[in-house]
Write an enzyme that holds these catalytic residues in place. Structure first.
Site, mmCIF file in Angstrom:
data_model
loop_
_atom_site.group_PDB
_atom_site.id
_atom_site.type_symbol
_atom_site.label_atom_id
_atom_site.label_comp_id
_atom_site.label_asym_id
_atom_site.label_seq_id
_atom_site.Cartn_x
_atom_site.Cartn_y
_atom_site.Cartn_z
ATOM 1 N N ALA A 140 -5.174 -94.446 24.979
ATOM 2 C CA ALA A 140 -4.572 -95.333 25.968
ATOM 3 C C ALA A 140 -5.687 -96.078 26.667
ATOM 4 C CB ALA A 140 -3.747 -94.542 26.975
ATOM 5 N N LYS A 141 -5.381 -97.295 27.013
ATOM 6 C CA LYS A 141 -6.361 -98.138 27.691
ATOM 7 C C LYS A 141 -6.868 -97.453 28.953
ATOM 8 C CE LYS A 141 -8.245 -102.199 28.751
ATOM 9 N NZ LYS A 141 -9.493 -102.591 28.126
ATOM 10 N N ARG A 142 -5.936 -96.825 29.675
ATOM 11 C CA ARG A 142 -6.337 -96.237 30.957
ATOM 12 C C ARG A 142 -7.295 -95.069 30.773
ATOM 13 N NH1 ARG A 142 -1.201 -94.985 30.072
ATOM 14 N NH2 ARG A 142 -0.608 -92.806 29.925
#
Ligand code: GLU
Length: 281
Positions: A237-239
Site C-alpha cells: 500500500a502506498k501508505r
C-alpha cells in the site's frame, strides 16, 4: 470467450499489487481470445479523486496492456438504486441508522470484513430522523436462495457462506450502493465471465454469489490471485511506503519490462507473493 476486468478505485495511486492484478486479468483474457475490461470504481464520492483515473490509464499503457473501458460506477447509480429498491420491496433489506461507534460499543462478533452487525435496527426500532443505510437481512435472503456454490479457478468449488458476514450494508448512508452491490451489478452488466481480483477479496465472493441469486444475475467464475506482500507480510500500500506505478513511471522505469518480470514471478526485492488463497504468507 473469457471476459475479465480490472476495477480500481480512484482513491489512491496504483502500486505494484495493482499492476500484478491487471496483468493477471489481462493475460487470462488474452489467452482465451477474450476481452479485458477496465472499470473505474468511483462510487466512493468523498474519497474519489477523478484525476487518478487518467493516471490509471497511463499506468496500464506503461505496463503495455490493452483494455476496453466500461462505464465508471458513478454513471450507473440508477441501476444500483433499482436493484436496492427491488430487494427492499421484497422485504430483504432493512433501514439501519447505527453508527460505527454504536455498533462497536455492543462488542459484536468479528466476521471476514470486521464487525458483524448485531441486528439492532432489524425490527424497525430505528430513529427515522437519522440518516440510514440499507442492510441485507441475511437470514431471510438465505431462506430465499437455499445453499449456493461458486467456483474459484485456483481454489476449486466453494460452498457460499455469506452468513459469516451477517447483515451486510448494500446501500451506504453516504453512497447509493456498497461495494458489494455495485461490483456485483457491474460484473453482470459488463458480461464479466471470470471475476479476477486479489485473494484479499476472496470472502467477498460469498456475498456476491448470494446477490447474484437474489437479483437473478448470471454467475461468473472467479480467479482470486495471490497478493504481493511487503517485507512485513502486509499487502502493499502506498501508505506503507510502496512506490506507486506513477512514481516508477516518472523515475523512467521500463513498465513493459516490469510487467514481464511480474509475469515470470520475478518480484522486486523485499516483496513476496502470498501463498495461501486468503493472502497470508
Ligand atoms: N475497487 C476494488 C479495489 O480497488 C476492487 C474490486 C474488485 O476487484 O472486485 O479494491
Amino acid at each position: 470467450m473469457t471476459v475479465t476486468r480490472f476495477a480500481p478505485s480512484p482513491n489512491g495511486p496504483l502500486h505494484l499489487g495493482h499492476a500484478y492484478s491487471a496483468i493477471v486479468a489481462h493475460d487470462l483474457a488474452e489467452q482465451s481470445g477474450g476481452r479485458f475490461l477496465l472499470r473505474i470504481e468511483d462510487i466512493d464520492g468523498a474519497r474519489s479523486r477523478p484525476e487518478l483515473a487518467d493516471e490509471f490509464r497511463r499506468d496500464l499503457e506503461w505496463l503495455g496492456l490493452e483494455w476496453e473501458e466500461v462505464p465508471a460506477q458513478s454513471t450507473r447509480l440508477a441501476s444500483y438504486e433499482a436493484a436496492a429498491q427491488r430487494l427492499l420491496d421484497e422485504g430483504l433489506l432493512y433501514r439501519c441508522t447505527c453508527t460505527r461507534a454504536e455498533i462497536e460499543a455492543l462488542e459484536p462478533r468479528m466476521g471476514p470484513e470486521g464487525m458483524v452487525y448485531p441486528g439492532t435496527c432489524k425490527h424497525g426500532n430505528h430513529d427515522a430522523m437519522r440518516p440510514h443505510a440499507l442492510r441485507l437481512d441475511m437470514e431471510k435472503a438465505l431462506a430465499r436462495t437455499g445453499p449456493l456454490t461458486w467456483e474459484d479457478a485456483l481454489q476449486g468449488p466453494q460452498q457460499a457462506t455469506p452468513q459469516e458476514f451477517g447483515d451486510v450494508v448494500l446501500v451506504r448512508k453516504d453512497a447509493p450502493a456498497s461495494y458489494h452491490l455495485a461490483a456485483t451489478m457491474d460484473d453482470a452488466a459488463d458480461g464479466v465471465t471470470l471475476v479476477t481480483r486479489g485473494a484479499d477479496l476472496f470472502a467477498a465472493s460469498h456475498i456476491h454469489r448470494l446477490l447474484q441469486a437474489l437479483l437473478g444475475l448470471p454467475v461468473p467464475r472467479w480467479h482470486h490471485h495471490a497478493l504481493l506482500l511487503d517485507s512485513d507480510g502486509k499487502k502493499l500500500a502506498k501508505r506503507r511506503g510502496s512506490p506507486s506505478l506513477a512514481d516508477r513511471r516518472a523515475a523512467g522505469e521500463d513498465g513493459k519490462a516490469l510487467a514481464q518480470s511480474l509475469r515470470m514471478g520475478q518480484i522486486p526485492c523485499g516483496i513476496t507473493l502470498s501463498r495461501s488463497p486468503h493472502g497470508d504468507t
